[in-house]
Design a protein around this motif. Structure first.
Motif, PDB file in Angstrom:
ATOM      1  N   ALA A 104     131.321  72.696  96.366  1.00  0.00           N
ATOM      2  CA  ALA A 104     130.304  72.814  95.313  1.00  0.00           C
ATOM      3  C   ALA A 104     130.466  71.771  94.207  1.00  0.00           C
ATOM      4  CB  ALA A 104     130.352  74.219  94.702  1.00  0.00           C
ATOM      5  N   SER A 106     130.124  68.676  91.820  1.00  0.00           N
ATOM      6  CA  SER A 106     128.958  67.866  91.444  1.00  0.00           C
ATOM      7  C   SER A 106     129.409  66.483  90.988  1.00  0.00           C
ATOM      8  CB  SER A 106     128.178  68.558  90.330  1.00  0.00           C
ATOM      9  OG  SER A 106     127.833  69.876  90.687  1.00  0.00           O
ATOM     10  N   ASP A 268     132.966  79.767  86.897  1.00  0.00           N
ATOM     11  CA  ASP A 268     131.871  79.568  85.942  1.00  0.00           C
ATOM     12  C   ASP A 268     132.382  79.603  84.499  1.00  0.00           C
ATOM     13  OD1 ASP A 268     130.225  79.446  88.117  1.00  0.00           O
ATOM     14  OD2 ASP A 268     129.131  81.295  87.700  1.00  0.00           O
ATOM     15  N   GLN A 271     134.084  76.106  83.913  1.00  0.00           N
ATOM     16  CA  GLN A 271     133.175  74.967  84.017  1.00  0.00           C
ATOM     17  C   GLN A 271     132.052  74.994  82.985  1.00  0.00           C
ATOM     18  OE1 GLN A 271     133.346  72.168  86.227  1.00  0.00           O
ATOM     19  NE2 GLN A 271     135.443  72.936  86.249  1.00  0.00           N
ATOM     20  N   SER A 272     131.608  76.168  82.589  1.00  0.00           N
ATOM     21  CA  SER A 272     130.500  76.260  81.641  1.00  0.00           C
ATOM     22  C   SER A 272     130.874  75.810  80.239  1.00  0.00           C
ATOM     23  CB  SER A 272     129.966  77.695  81.590  1.00  0.00           C
ATOM     24  OG  SER A 272     130.962  78.593  81.120  1.00  0.00           O
ATOM     25  N   VAL A 284     131.681  71.103  88.366  1.00  0.00           N
ATOM     26  CA  VAL A 284     130.620  71.877  89.013  1.00  0.00           C
ATOM     27  C   VAL A 284     129.507  72.073  87.995  1.00  0.00           C
ATOM     28  CG1 VAL A 284     129.983  74.048  90.114  1.00  0.00           C
ATOM     29  CG2 VAL A 284     132.262  73.077  90.513  1.00  0.00           C
ATOM     30  N   LYS A 286     126.047  73.746  87.143  1.00  0.00           N
ATOM     31  CA  LYS A 286     125.050  74.759  87.456  1.00  0.00           C
ATOM     32  C   LYS A 286     124.049  74.843  86.307  1.00  0.00           C
ATOM     33  CE  LYS A 286     128.094  77.708  90.266  1.00  0.00           C
ATOM     34  NZ  LYS A 286     128.628  79.096  90.434  1.00  0.00           N
ATOM     35  N   GLU A 287     122.979  75.545  86.541  1.00  0.00           N
ATOM     36  CA  GLU A 287     121.964  75.706  85.500  1.00  0.00           C
ATOM     37  C   GLU A 287     122.594  76.335  84.255  1.00  0.00           C
ATOM     38  OE1 GLU A 287     117.532  77.716  84.840  1.00  0.00           O
ATOM     39  OE2 GLU A 287     118.554  77.870  86.774  1.00  0.00           O
TER      40      GLU A 287
END
Length: 328
Positions: A104, A106, A268, A271-272, A284, A286-287
């Motif tokens: 996954a 990016s 998450d 990474q967020s 990674v 994500k939205e």
């Protein structure tokens, strides 16, 4: 950053409980990482909320310390290495597989390493203030051919990962012509600083026109300061890719806890927070992981990257070329 308890008696009473009931995870990290503006405090808070442990970051030069300590090291894991130095790190035989599914990721490059795990990435770039530099270089060639009145700050490749990345960036663009490129660039370099923060401080103080940094650096100014005047000069020749990495030590005496930390890296929760904790792209994406300010950032059309073996083979020759240019 955790606040100290106000009552001395409570401190005395609490200390044995922490030592007895909570295992400690020791992670070596770069100096910037543990500062109040670095990502360390947020990562510490996030992991301690789920691990029932005491996460301790030890700041300093990660690889030199590991090479010195060898298997006597107290580190359970390290964070902040990059592919320009992992060949030397891997050669120690001190690291264990990270055990993560990296499908996954990016990243703008393929990643198949089962030992060193990316947690963020970006590309090197020269940053300028668009209100002060009316005609910024539109290419690396423009930069080399600019007037020597242009003042640039860069970092020392012997002490700075971004400084080393510049050596490899120049090598990637100019190859055997790198010595000639350095000869043109050197007169424009006002100063070479030991690390990134000193260079960037000179730029924000208005002492230099451009500073070696990263394509994501303007995001800080846009989001934290509501200032869109700081811009990355994007060159058609390409920009050098950098990713920061995490790895666990074979010598850890808390293998399950250390593996839990590795599991946390691509979660998450971790990474967020990277975009605004480290002002870089998460490994990674994500939205919702990238704030609006990142959408305004231009991306290079071409990514330059060397494998760790290629980077290691080029490091000393590129350093020799750099030293020759700045010795004159």
């Amino acid at each position: 950053m955790r606040k100290p308890l106000m009552l001395a008696g409570l401190v005395i009473a609490a200390t044995p409980v922490v030592a007895e009931d909570k295992p400690q995870l020791t992670v070596y990290a770069p100096d910037y990482f543990t500062s109040e503006w670095g990502p360390g405090p947020k990562i510490e808070e996030g992991f301690e909320a789920i691990c029932n442990c005491d996460l301790k970051f030890v700041a300093g030069d990660v690889l030199p310390r590991l090479l010195l300590e060898g298997e006597r090291t107290e580190a359970d894991a390290v964070i902040g290495l990059n592919t320009d130095v992992t060949a030397r790190a891997r050669a120690t035989g001190m690291f264990a597989p990270h055990g993560q599914d990296t499908s996954a990721l990016s990243l703008p490059i393929a990643w198949e390493d089962d030992t060193f795990l990316p947690f963020n990435w970006g590309e090197t770039a020269f940053i300028y203030d668009k209100t002060k530099l009316e005609n910024p270089p539109a290419s690396f060639e423009d930069l080399l051919n600019a007037s020597d009145d242009l003042k640039i700050a860069i970092q020392d490749p012997r002490s700075s990962i971004s400084g080393l990345a510049l050596l490899l960036w120049v090598k990637g663009v100019y190859g055997d012509q790198a010595p000639e490129a350095w000869a043109k660039l050197a007169p424009k370099v006002l100063t070479v600083t030991p690390g990134w923060s000193e260079s960037y401080g000179l730029f924000t103080d208005g002492e230099v026109d451009m500073v070696l940094s990263y394509t994501t650096s303007p995001a800080y100014h846009i989001i934290a300061e509501e200032d869109d005047t700081k811009v990355a000069a994007i060159f058609p020749e390409g920009h050098y890719f950098m990713t920061e990495l995490v790895a666990q030590l074979k010598t850890t005496d808390t293998p399950e806890l250390t593996q839990s930390f590795m599991d946390y890296i691509l979660s998450d929760g971790f990474q967020s927070m990277i975009a605004t904790a480290n002002w870089s792209y998460p490994a990674v994406i994500k939205e919702g992981f990238l704030p609006e300010g990142f959408a305004a950032l231009p991306r290079p059309a071409k990514t330059i990257f060397y494998t760790e073996d290629e980077a290691e083979a080029l490091r000393q020759p590129a350093l020799d070329e750099w030293l020759a240019a700045f010795a004159n």
